[in-house]
Design a protein around this motif. Structure first.
Motif, PDB file in Angstrom:
ATOM      1  N   ARG A  64       0.735  -1.215  -0.060  1.00 46.24           N
ATOM      2  CA  ARG A  64      -0.096   0.137  -0.035  1.00 46.24           C
ATOM      3  C   ARG A  64       0.802   1.197   0.205  1.00 46.24           C
ATOM      4  N   SER A  65       0.808   2.315  -0.808  1.00 41.78           N
ATOM      5  CA  SER A  65       1.310   3.435  -1.288  1.00 41.78           C
ATOM      6  C   SER A  65       1.379   4.203   0.183  1.00 41.78           C
ATOM      7  N   GLU A  66       0.336   4.353   0.780  1.00 44.38           N
ATOM      8  CA  GLU A  66       0.314   5.140   2.032  1.00 44.38           C
ATOM      9  C   GLU A  66       1.225   4.736   3.164  1.00 44.38           C
ATOM     10  N   LEU A  67       1.561   3.690   3.109  1.00 51.31           N
ATOM     11  CA  LEU A  67       2.378   3.193   4.363  1.00 51.31           C
ATOM     12  C   LEU A  67       3.839   2.951   4.034  1.00 51.31           C
ATOM     13  N   ARG A  68       4.320   3.238   2.824  1.00 47.40           N
ATOM     14  CA  ARG A  68       5.750   3.172   2.409  1.00 47.40           C
ATOM     15  C   ARG A  68       6.514   4.153   2.484  1.00 47.40           C
ATOM     16  N   HIS A  69       7.598   4.049   2.386  1.00 47.45           N
ATOM     17  CA  HIS A  69       8.738   5.266   2.315  1.00 47.45           C
ATOM     18  C   HIS A  69       9.473   4.793   0.989  1.00 47.45           C
ATOM     19  N   ILE A  70      10.088   5.809   0.265  1.00 50.66           N
ATOM     20  CA  ILE A  70      10.936   5.446  -0.886  1.00 50.66           C
ATOM     21  C   ILE A  70      12.257   5.851  -0.965  1.00 50.66           C
ATOM     22  N   PRO A  71      13.202   5.074  -1.118  1.00 53.42           N
ATOM     23  CA  PRO A  71      14.541   5.166  -0.482  1.00 53.42           C
ATOM     24  C   PRO A  71      15.352   6.056  -1.445  1.00 53.42           C
ATOM     25  N   ILE A  72      14.817   6.597  -2.388  1.00 54.58           N
ATOM     26  CA  ILE A  72      15.558   7.749  -3.184  1.00 54.58           C
ATOM     27  C   ILE A  72      15.050   9.030  -3.073  1.00 54.58           C
ATOM     28  N   ALA A  73      15.995  10.129  -3.275  1.00 53.22           N
ATOM     29  CA  ALA A  73      15.827  11.428  -2.597  1.00 53.22           C
ATOM     30  C   ALA A  73      14.842  12.421  -3.436  1.00 53.22           C
ATOM     31  N   ASP A  74      14.350  11.936  -4.523  1.00 44.82           N
ATOM     32  CA  ASP A  74      13.357  12.953  -5.239  1.00 44.82           C
ATOM     33  C   ASP A  74      12.027  12.371  -4.739  1.00 44.82           C
ATOM     34  N   ASN A  75      11.827  11.579  -3.748  1.00 48.05           N
ATOM     35  CA  ASN A  75      10.289  11.096  -3.533  1.00 48.05           C
ATOM     36  C   ASN A  75      10.350  11.544  -2.004  1.00 48.05           C
ATOM     37  N   ARG A  76      10.176  12.908  -1.549  1.00 48.45           N
ATOM     38  CA  ARG A  76      10.193  13.067   0.088  1.00 48.45           C
ATOM     39  C   ARG A  76       8.611  13.319   0.321  1.00 48.45           C
ATOM     40  N   GLN A  77       7.635  13.367  -0.645  1.00 46.99           N
ATOM     41  CA  GLN A  77       6.337  13.446   0.073  1.00 46.99           C
ATOM     42  C   GLN A  77       5.730  12.459   0.729  1.00 46.99           C
ATOM     43  N   ALA A  78       4.942  12.391   1.819  1.00 44.68           N
ATOM     44  CA  ALA A  78       4.439  11.566   2.389  1.00 44.68           C
ATOM     45  C   ALA A  78       3.490  10.617   1.305  1.00 44.68           C
ATOM     46  N   GLY A  79       3.406   9.226   1.745  1.00 39.89           N
ATOM     47  CA  GLY A  79       2.868   8.337   0.917  1.00 39.89           C
ATOM     48  C   GLY A  79       1.145   8.617   1.073  1.00 39.89           C
ATOM     49  N   ARG A  80       0.422   8.437  -0.080  1.00 40.31           N
ATOM     50  CA  ARG A  80      -0.912   8.739   0.044  1.00 40.31           C
ATOM     51  C   ARG A  80      -1.783   7.373  -0.638  1.00 40.31           C
ATOM     52  N   PRO A  81      -2.779   7.107  -0.181  1.00 38.07           N
ATOM     53  CA  PRO A  81      -3.560   5.855  -0.860  1.00 38.07           C
ATOM     54  C   PRO A  81      -3.632   5.969  -2.152  1.00 38.07           C
ATOM     55  N   ALA A  82      -3.658   4.695  -2.996  1.00 34.75           N
ATOM     56  CA  ALA A  82      -3.767   4.362  -4.260  1.00 34.75           C
ATOM     57  C   ALA A  82      -4.685   4.944  -4.623  1.00 34.75           C
ATOM     58  N   PRO A  83      -4.902   5.535  -5.850  1.00 33.87           N
ATOM     59  CA  PRO A  83      -6.348   5.924  -6.384  1.00 33.87           C
ATOM     60  C   PRO A  83      -6.934   4.575  -6.799  1.00 33.87           C
ATOM     61  N   PRO A  84      -8.386   4.716  -7.157  1.00 37.21           N
ATOM     62  CA  PRO A  84      -8.933   3.617  -7.525  1.00 37.21           C
ATOM     63  C   PRO A  84      -8.580   2.957  -8.838  1.00 37.21           C
ATOM     64  N   GLY A  85      -8.224   1.849  -8.881  1.00 35.66           N
ATOM     65  CA  GLY A  85      -7.609   1.147 -10.050  1.00 35.66           C
ATOM     66  C   GLY A  85      -6.026   0.688  -9.973  1.00 35.66           C
ATOM     67  N   MET A  86      -5.371   1.509  -9.195  1.00 35.84           N
ATOM     68  CA  MET A  86      -4.101   1.431  -9.161  1.00 35.84           C
ATOM     69  C   MET A  86      -3.650   0.209  -8.381  1.00 35.84           C
ATOM     70  N   PHE A  87      -4.012  -0.888  -8.732  1.00 35.46           N
ATOM     71  CA  PHE A  87      -3.822  -1.946  -7.897  1.00 35.46           C
ATOM     72  C   PHE A  87      -2.481  -2.436  -7.463  1.00 35.46           C
ATOM     73  N   LEU A  88      -1.555  -2.033  -8.246  1.00 37.49           N
ATOM     74  CA  LEU A  88      -0.048  -2.252  -7.700  1.00 37.49           C
ATOM     75  C   LEU A  88       0.299  -1.782  -6.628  1.00 37.49           C
TER      76      LEU A  88
END
Length: 396
Positions: A64-88
């Motif tokens: 789930r995207s809202e739970l994860r943190h990204i290990p690269i420097a360009d992605n500093r924003q807090a995670g948000r829930p995936a939009p409907p259909g974005m099942f990955l």
């Protein structure tokens, strides 16, 4: 986990084809290591084949995207829930619902039926490349357009819309693009895809999106599914075709094996997928405390799963840093593992199994047109590869 113990994600590659430095040592000494994330989070990096598969198969680790943190420097924003259909970026049962609707579109049998069409598209681009004559940028002339045409035909994207979608997808995949620009590209791509979905509802044709309009999916869900499939279909196979050709040109003995034995293309493709691993990492977050590799991953911590490191694990693949197109490379994690394993993997395999042998047969004298050090690498992209691959050959 002490502050001083945490490392940052290794990214510096010793060659264009090998995983970043320090990963082999980490995999040997500490296959699950504390990892410092750019947003201040403290999580983990997993590098062994065994632990990578374990995490990807364990439902206690969430995508789930809202739970994860990204290990690269360009992605500093807090995670948000995936939009409907974005099942990955969803977990079961939401992920299961969407994936079930699409599984029938990507079966091995369905992809084999597409083989003749993919081979014809491949020959058309080789014809155009031959007519134009040397030199050529293999990315623009061959590697990028073939998977783009295939996925656009599958989804039913009109010819006049394809270049726009491709440009927007490229913006989204760049790691060095400001977040605001990515959001703008995403919104534009989503708006165009929504218009396409509505057109399919009004006047369905023989394509995947038209077929999905018969389900209970909303326009928003369908647009996001189309967006996700299009982005994946445009980028990953294109980079495998280009980077794989670059690799083969630097290993003439292996290139000769594939050229002389095109019937072994399926086996060769698996080894190229293992060796190159163009998707550098996946991330999962622990839903509860989990013991992994002798370490305690606490609930809420993110685990970064390093696919190239896992695919070079000598515990799974003997002499893993040696390219061997005759190797039995099954079991690699180039397409991930578990319930989120790449839905389009069979399509990608068909495109590569058609592409490499056809290219090598058409141009027996194919070679780099520049010094290998001058080939621009996609170190600024979320999917690894080359920006351009200048090649030449002896024209007939």
């Amino acid at each position: 986990m002490a502050e001083t113990e945490a490392i940052t994600l290794p990214t510096r590659r010793p060659t264009p084809f090998d995983p970043p430095c320090d990963l082999a040592g980490l995999r040997e000494s500490r296959p699950i290591a504390p990892l410092a994330y750019p947003d201040g989070h403290r999580g983990w990096l997993v590098t062994s084949h065994e632990l990578v598969r374990e995490v990807l198969a364990d439902r206690r680790f969430s995508a789930r995207s809202e739970l994860r943190h990204i290990p690269i420097a360009d992605n500093r924003q807090a995670g948000r829930p995936a939009p409907p259909g974005m099942f990955l970026s969803m977990d079961p049962p939401d992920h299961t619902r969407y994936r079930h609707l699409l599984t029938g579109e990507f079966t091995v049998r369905r992809m084999r039926l597409l083989t003749e069409r993919i081979e014809r598209i491949t020959e058309e681009y080789l014809d155009a490349m031959e007519r134009q004559g040397p030199p050529a940028d293999l990315v623009e002339a061959f590697a990028a357009p073939i998977p783009a045409v295939v996925i656009c035909e599958l989804l039913g994207v009109p010819q006049e819309e394809r270049e726009r979608f491709r440009a927007q997808a490229t913006t989204l995949m760049r790691a060095d693009v400001p977040q605001e620009e990515k959001i703008s590209a995403y919104m534009a791509m989503q708006a165009h895809m929504t218009q396409l979905v509505q057109a399919k509802r009004a006047d369905p044709t023989d394509d995947m999106l038209s077929g999905l309009t018969k389900s209970d999916l909303t326009d928003e869900e369908l647009a996001n599914i189309g967006f996700m499939l299009l982005g994946a279909g445009l980028d990953t196979t294109a980079n495998m075709l280009a980077l794989g050709t670059f690799l083969l040109l630097r290993h003439p003995g292996q290139l000769a094996v594939l050229r002389s034995e095109p019937g072994r293309a399926a086996q060769a493709v698996e080894e190229l997928l293992r060796y190159l691993s163009v998707i550098p990492f996946l991330v999962r977050s622990a839903l509860e405390d989990v013991e992994l590799g002798g370490e305690l991953v606490k609930a809420g911590q993110t685990v970064t799963i390093h696919l190239p490191a896992a695919n070079r694990d000598p515990g799974r693949f003997p002499d893993p840093d040696r390219l061997d197109l005759l190797r039995a490379a099954g079991g690699h994690v180039g397409f991930g593992h578990g319930v989120h394993q790449c839905l389009g993997q069979q399509l990608a395999r068909v495109e590569m199994q058609a592409g490499y042998p056809a290219l090598l047969a058409r141009f027996p004298s194919l070679r780099l047109a520049v010094d290998p050090a001058e080939v621009p690498l996609r170190t600024d992209m979320l999917i690894y590869g080359v920006h351009r691959l200048p090649v030449t050959w002896e024209a007939k």
